[in-house]
Motif scaffolding. Structure first.
Motif, PDB file in Angstrom:
ATOM      1  N   TYR A   5      -5.739   1.651   9.097  1.00 29.19           N
ATOM      2  CA  TYR A   5      -5.017   2.923   8.986  1.00 29.19           C
ATOM      3  C   TYR A   5      -5.086   3.673  10.310  1.00 29.19           C
ATOM      4  O   TYR A   5      -5.949   3.425  11.153  1.00 29.19           O
ATOM      5  CB  TYR A   5      -5.584   3.788   7.867  1.00 29.19           C
ATOM      6  CG  TYR A   5      -7.008   4.249   8.115  1.00 29.19           C
ATOM      7  CD1 TYR A   5      -7.267   5.457   8.774  1.00 29.19           C
ATOM      8  CD2 TYR A   5      -8.087   3.477   7.727  1.00 29.19           C
ATOM      9  CE1 TYR A   5      -8.562   5.875   9.021  1.00 29.19           C
ATOM     10  CE2 TYR A   5      -9.392   3.882   7.963  1.00 29.19           C
ATOM     11  CZ  TYR A   5      -9.620   5.082   8.620  1.00 29.19           C
ATOM     12  OH  TYR A   5     -10.907   5.489   8.871  1.00 29.19           O
ATOM     13  N   LEU A  45       0.848  -1.188   0.000  1.00 27.54           N
ATOM     14  CA  LEU A  45       0.000   0.000   0.000  1.00 27.54           C
ATOM     15  C   LEU A  45       0.883   1.237   0.000  1.00 27.54           C
ATOM     16  O   LEU A  45       1.869   1.306   0.741  1.00 27.54           O
ATOM     17  CB  LEU A  45      -0.904   0.022   1.232  1.00 27.54           C
ATOM     18  CG  LEU A  45      -1.918  -1.118   1.368  1.00 27.54           C
ATOM     19  CD1 LEU A  45      -2.599  -1.041   2.725  1.00 27.54           C
ATOM     20  CD2 LEU A  45      -2.944  -1.063   0.248  1.00 27.54           C
ATOM     21  N   ASN A  46       0.548   2.223  -0.823  1.00 23.81           N
ATOM     22  CA  ASN A  46       1.277   3.493  -0.866  1.00 23.81           C
ATOM     23  C   ASN A  46       0.338   4.633  -0.478  1.00 23.81           C
ATOM     24  O   ASN A  46      -0.764   4.750  -1.022  1.00 23.81           O
ATOM     25  CB  ASN A  46       1.834   3.761  -2.267  1.00 23.81           C
ATOM     26  CG  ASN A  46       3.105   2.978  -2.540  1.00 23.81           C
ATOM     27  OD1 ASN A  46       3.700   2.411  -1.630  1.00 23.81           O
ATOM     28  ND2 ASN A  46       3.521   2.944  -3.794  1.00 23.81           N
ATOM     29  N   ILE A  47       0.768   5.442   0.455  1.00 24.66           N
ATOM     30  CA  ILE A  47       0.016   6.649   0.799  1.00 24.66           C
ATOM     31  C   ILE A  47       0.421   7.721  -0.198  1.00 24.66           C
ATOM     32  O   ILE A  47       1.544   8.225  -0.163  1.00 24.66           O
ATOM     33  CB  ILE A  47       0.305   7.099   2.240  1.00 24.66           C
ATOM     34  CG1 ILE A  47      -0.111   6.015   3.241  1.00 24.66           C
ATOM     35  CG2 ILE A  47      -0.411   8.410   2.550  1.00 24.66           C
ATOM     36  CD1 ILE A  47       0.260   6.336   4.680  1.00 24.66           C
ATOM     37  N   ALA A  55      -0.794   3.153   6.803  1.00 30.98           N
ATOM     38  CA  ALA A  55      -1.766   2.280   6.141  1.00 30.98           C
ATOM     39  C   ALA A  55      -1.127   0.903   6.071  1.00 30.98           C
ATOM     40  O   ALA A  55      -0.109   0.710   5.399  1.00 30.98           O
ATOM     41  CB  ALA A  55      -2.097   2.789   4.742  1.00 30.98           C
ATOM     42  N   VAL A  85      -4.927   6.423  -0.657  1.00 34.35           N
ATOM     43  CA  VAL A  85      -4.039   5.260  -0.570  1.00 34.35           C
ATOM     44  C   VAL A  85      -4.181   4.454  -1.865  1.00 34.35           C
ATOM     45  O   VAL A  85      -5.294   4.259  -2.367  1.00 34.35           O
ATOM     46  CB  VAL A  85      -4.388   4.367   0.637  1.00 34.35           C
ATOM     47  CG1 VAL A  85      -3.457   3.156   0.710  1.00 34.35           C
ATOM     48  CG2 VAL A  85      -4.318   5.174   1.927  1.00 34.35           C
TER      49      VAL A  85
END
Length: 237
Positions: free
Chosen positions: A68, A38-40, A78, A107
């Motif tokens: 999160y 997961l990338n914010i 996250a 996200v």
């Protein structure tokens, strides 16, 4: 209309009043994907402190889950709790509660087929179940405890829907494999006998399809009820 030729051993009398079933075969197999990270992409701003669940939607799969935490007015973390399976593209990710953010945190889920190997996962065969057909076969290759690829060895025949595919080694079962039909528009379609020309031995069938087929590859025609000795082969469409 779908034209087929009745073979030389075909009885002519039982044709009247019969219907026919169109079916397809497996054209390919592919590894379905799981969420691997997961990338914010935006932490948001002016959010109240809180925490909650990440919601995953779309992407063709299911089962991904995460949580999160919001701190100091923005999305602080996250975390991916379950990778899910069966994804063909990245699912959309949303927060269960926004907590009054002035700008909403975002996200992005990344998908892939790695990260699920273990020392007991070994190369083996693909197991096809359901779909109404038979004869499909395949194999998968494991490199370093990770399933690196899948190969279709035999397309089989008679499928009216895509069969489910599992891996023979139970230690590799967290992977998901998708079977793609050669002609899903034809699979399972029922047709009626429109006419039969005894001179040309051309049996003409009429079928209503939900979508237009892109090709006539991989289809098969079966008389219903089955007629002993009846041989059907493609002639025109």
């Amino acid at each position: 209309y779908l034209g087929v030729l009745a073979g030389p051993s075909s009885p002519l009398v039982p044709i009247a009043g019969r219907t026919a079933k169109l079916s397809s075969s497996v054209a390919s197999v592919s590894l379905a994907l799981s969420v691997v990270a997961l990338n914010i992409t935006s932490p948001g701003s002016e959010c109240s402190t809180g925490e909650g669940d990440l919601l995953f939607s779309g992407g063709g799969g299911s089962g991904a889950a995460g949580t999160y935490t919001i701190a100091n007015g923005a999305l602080a973390s996250a975390a991916l709790d379950r990778a899910g399976s069966g994804y063909t593209s990245s699912p959309q990710v949303s927060l269960s509660t926004i907590y009054g953010c002035q700008s909403t945190p975002t996200v992005v889920a990344l998908v892939g087929n790695g990260g699920y190997g273990n020392s007991n996962c070994a190369s083996g065969t693909l197991v096809f179940n359901g779909g109404g057909g038979s004869g499909a076969s395949g194999e998968y290759i494991v490199v370093g405890g990770v399933v690196a690829g899948v190969t279709l060895l035999s397309v089989g025949q008679g499928d009216t829907s895509a069969p489910t595919v599992t891996l023979s080694n139970l230690n590799c079962r967290r992977y998901s494999v998708v079977a793609n039909l050669a002609n899903p528009a034809l699979a399972g379609a029922a047709s009626s006998v429109a006419s039969f020309n005894s001179a040309s031995r051309l049996l003409q069938l009429q079928a209503t399809l939900s979508t237009a087929p892109t090709s006539w590859a991989g289809y098969r025609v079966e008389a219903l009820p089955p007629i002993s000795g009846l041989v059907l082969s493609p002639s025109s469409n």
